[in-house]
Design a protein around this motif. Structure first.
Motif, PDB file in Angstrom:
ATOM      1  N   GLY A 169      -5.722  36.159  -4.856  1.00 22.79           N
ATOM      2  CA  GLY A 169      -5.015  35.178  -5.669  1.00 22.79           C
ATOM      3  C   GLY A 169      -4.778  35.641  -7.099  1.00 22.79           C
ATOM      4  N   GLN A 172      -7.742  33.028  -9.857  1.00 24.37           N
ATOM      5  CA  GLN A 172      -8.510  32.196  -8.931  1.00 24.37           C
ATOM      6  C   GLN A 172      -9.961  32.118  -9.391  1.00 24.37           C
ATOM      7  OE1 GLN A 172      -7.922  30.441  -5.607  1.00 24.37           O
ATOM      8  NE2 GLN A 172      -9.779  29.727  -6.600  1.00 24.37           N
ATOM      9  N   THR A 178     -10.058  38.631  -8.522  1.00 28.03           N
ATOM     10  CA  THR A 178      -8.736  38.016  -8.622  1.00 28.03           C
ATOM     11  C   THR A 178      -7.878  38.719  -9.672  1.00 28.03           C
ATOM     12  OG1 THR A 178      -7.601  35.887  -8.842  1.00 28.03           O
ATOM     13  CG2 THR A 178      -9.367  36.345 -10.391  1.00 28.03           C
ATOM     14  N   LYS A 270      -6.245  32.037  -3.669  1.00 26.64           N
ATOM     15  CA  LYS A 270      -6.498  33.151  -2.753  1.00 26.64           C
ATOM     16  C   LYS A 270      -6.470  32.635  -1.321  1.00 26.64           C
ATOM     17  CE  LYS A 270     -11.580  32.884  -2.726  1.00 26.64           C
ATOM     18  NZ  LYS A 270     -12.813  33.655  -2.960  1.00 26.64           N
TER      19      LYS A 270
END
Length: 311
Positions: A169, A172, A178, A270
């Protein structure tokens, strides 16, 4: 139908239509009576056949609804059972494809055109279920939601980079891996003249305005470290390009000024715990196929060279 002319009454008191010899049904309206004409034999036999067929159907197949379920029929067939069987066959047909896709490294997927085509097809189905809410059914995005059809990528557009973004993601919380970038707010940092000069220079990077020395200087002092000398951006930092006229939050002077003063930074969840690895692979393949996918370039590891492994 017949009128009164030509009617006779037989010995039994029945009214008979003289021209046709057909008995009437006894209904009369304004002197017009209805004949009791027999149904054609072919129609009667067809009607009887449908009755027989209906009785056989009720015996063989589900027909009558009950309080908790319906009658099952002696054949034991149900539409739900047929659907389950067809779904099972479809799952079996996909099993070998999914196994093969799970084994092949994602960056090697384009080398197998048939497998890539199947992955793109499966990815499109996953996209329509999970991604259209933000990116749109055609993946064109909107203000704050990236267009996935163009070739402008903040973090990289090859298959591995797309897969990484899907897995971890953007911004995130709770995921240490992330994608993450922050643009500091410049509210109160510039007066009106300085802000106008900076916006002019930012627009000039894509040929939409005339730059000026003041804007160049302010850009060099505050923006060049992330966005680059010519606005080429920096994927290592997640800094977007400014020289391609593709804007996530709009390209008007007011929208650019707002982004400088109080930056907006979106978040993408995510999908690591929502989709299985094979589905994520297919989704990455579909996004890559939309028009802006980049070729994966494998870089040899060299401790003497600092390389961004996730472009």
């Amino acid at each position: 139908m017949a009128n009164d002319r030509g009617k006779t009454v037989d010995a039994g008191g029945k009214r008979i239509d003289a021209p046709t010899g057909t008995e009437t049904v006894g209904h009369e309206w304004d002197g017009i009576e209805e004949l009791d004409t027999p149904m054609p034999r072919w129609w009667l036999w067809t009607f009887y056949a449908t009755i027989v067929w209906g009785i056989i159907y009720v015996i063989l197949y589900p027909a009558w609804p009950l309080l908790e379920k319906g009658t099952e029929g002696v054949l034991g067939w149900t539409s739900r059972g047929q659907l389950a069987k067809e779904m099972s066959l479809a799952d079996q047909a996909q099993e070998s494809f999914r196994e093969e896709l799970s084994r092949i490294p994602l960056e090697r997927l384009p080398e197998d055109s048939d497998l890539m085509a199947q992955a793109v097809s499966g990815g499109r189905a996953a996209f329509l279920v999970n991604c259209v809410q933000c990116h749109g059914s055609g993946a064109a995005g909107s203000a704050g939601y990236p267009n996935l059809n163009d070739d402008d990528w903040i973090w990289g557009g090859d298959l591995k980079a797309i897969e990484y973004t899907l897995v971890h993601g953007i911004r995130q919380q709770g995921d240490e891996d992330t994608r993450f970038s922050v643009m500091p707010p410049f509210a109160g940092a510039f007066d009106g003249e300085q802000m106008d000069a900076l916006v002019d220079h930012v627009l000039s990077l894509s040929g939409q305005a005339q730059s000026n020395p003041l804007g160049v200087q302010i850009y060099a002092d505050n923006c060049i470290a992330c966005h680059g000398l010519n606005g080429e951006g920096d994927r290592a930092q997640g800094a977007p390009q400014l020289n391609d006229a593709i804007w996530l939050y709009g390209s008007s002077r007011a929208e650019i000024q707002r982004q400088i003063v109080n930056p907006r930074m979106g978040m993408m969840p995510k999908w690591e715990h929502r989709l299985d690895p094979v589905t994520i692979k297919m989704l990455a393949a579909y996004v890559h196929s939309l028009g802006g996918g980049e070729e994966f370039v494998e870089v040899a590891e060299d401790p003497a060279i600092q390389v961004d492994e996730q472009p």
